[in-house]
Design a protein around this motif. Sequence first.
Motif, PDB file in Angstrom:
ATOM      1  N   LYS A 149       0.831  -1.209   0.000  1.00  0.00           N
ATOM      2  CA  LYS A 149       0.000   0.000   0.000  1.00  0.00           C
ATOM      3  C   LYS A 149       0.862   1.254   0.000  1.00  0.00           C
ATOM      4  O   LYS A 149       0.590   2.210  -0.743  1.00  0.00           O
ATOM      5  CB  LYS A 149      -0.930  -0.002   1.220  1.00  0.00           C
ATOM      6  N   SER A 187      -5.994  -1.832   1.555  1.00  0.00           N
ATOM      7  CA  SER A 187      -7.002  -0.785   1.540  1.00  0.00           C
ATOM      8  C   SER A 187      -6.593   0.272   0.521  1.00  0.00           C
ATOM      9  O   SER A 187      -5.403   0.457   0.232  1.00  0.00           O
ATOM     10  CB  SER A 187      -7.157  -0.159   2.924  1.00  0.00           C
ATOM     11  N   GLU A 188      -7.559   0.964  -0.031  1.00  0.00           N
ATOM     12  CA  GLU A 188      -7.286   1.954  -1.071  1.00  0.00           C
ATOM     13  C   GLU A 188      -6.544   3.155  -0.470  1.00  0.00           C
ATOM     14  O   GLU A 188      -7.016   3.781   0.472  1.00  0.00           O
ATOM     15  CB  GLU A 188      -8.595   2.426  -1.691  1.00  0.00           C
TER      16      GLU A 188
END
Length: 286
Positions: A48, A103-104
Motif C-alpha cells: 500500500k 485498503s485503497e
Amino acid sequence: MKIGSENHKELFCRSFIESHIEFEPEQLPWPSLDSVALERIRSVPFWKEALSTERNAGAMVSAFAQTVSDPLLQEAIALQAMEETRHFRLIEFVINHYDIKISEPPSPVVPRNIKTAFLDFGFGECVDSFLAFGLFKIARQAKYMPEAIFDIFEQILNEEARHIMFFVNWVTYQQIQEGRQANWLRGVDALWHYWRSVQDKIKAFSGSEEEKQEAFTATAASNFMDNLTLELFLSTCLEENTRRMSVFDQQLLQPRLLPTLAATTLRILKLRPGRQSHPATQFSEP
C-alpha cells in the motif's frame, strides 16, 4: 568537467534520457506462483505504501516538470515523472494480478510548494534506494520469490538508481546556478532535506500498527533470512549501491551521505569486542 556548468547539465540529462528503457508493466513475463510464493508476495508489508508513494511521485514530479523553463531539464524531469507513474502502474498490476489485499490509499494531492516537494522527494529517494538495494539482494539470495519476479523488479531498482543519480546532479547544478558555490552551503541544504525525509520515516514507524506494517523498504529485511545483523544488512546495502552506481559516468556526482554513514557505522561495529564475521552462507531460504 566543471560541476554546475552547461557541460555538466548536458551530461547528466543526456545520460538519464538515453538510458531510459521502454516497457509496459502488463506485458512483462509475470510468472504463475504456487501457494507458497503467493503467500509470501501477499505478506510483503509495504504494497500500500509503495502504491501510494509512486502514485504521488508521478503526479508531483509531472507538476514540477511543468514549472521548469530549461528545455533539456524539463525533458529529463518529465521523463522521470513518466517512469514514476509507470512504477505506480506496475505495482498496481502486481496487486491486482496476484490478488494482494490492501485498503485503497488516498488520492494524490499536488503540494503547493512544488519545488520543495521535489527536493524532499529526491533526498528521500536517496535514502529509500540505498536501503532497498540491500533489501532486494537479501531477498534474492534467500530465494524468497521465484527468480522471474526478481528479474522484473531488477529493472525497477535500476531506474531508481538512475533517478537518484539524476537528482543529485540536478540539485547541485541548480544550487550553483543560484549562486551557492560553496560546498558547505550545499551540504547544509542537503542535510536539511535529508532530515525532513528521516522525520517522515520516523512518523511511519511511530504511527498505528497498520502504518508500521506499511513503512517503506527497510522494515522487511528480517523476513527474508535468519540471523540478519545490522552489520550484514549495511554491508549488503553498500555493496549493492556501489555496483548499481558504478554503471554511470564517473564524472557525475553520486549520493554520498548514506554510503558514508553506513561505512562509518560498519567500521564502528567491526571494533566491537567478540565480534563474529557474517559470511554470505548465512543467507538461507525461509
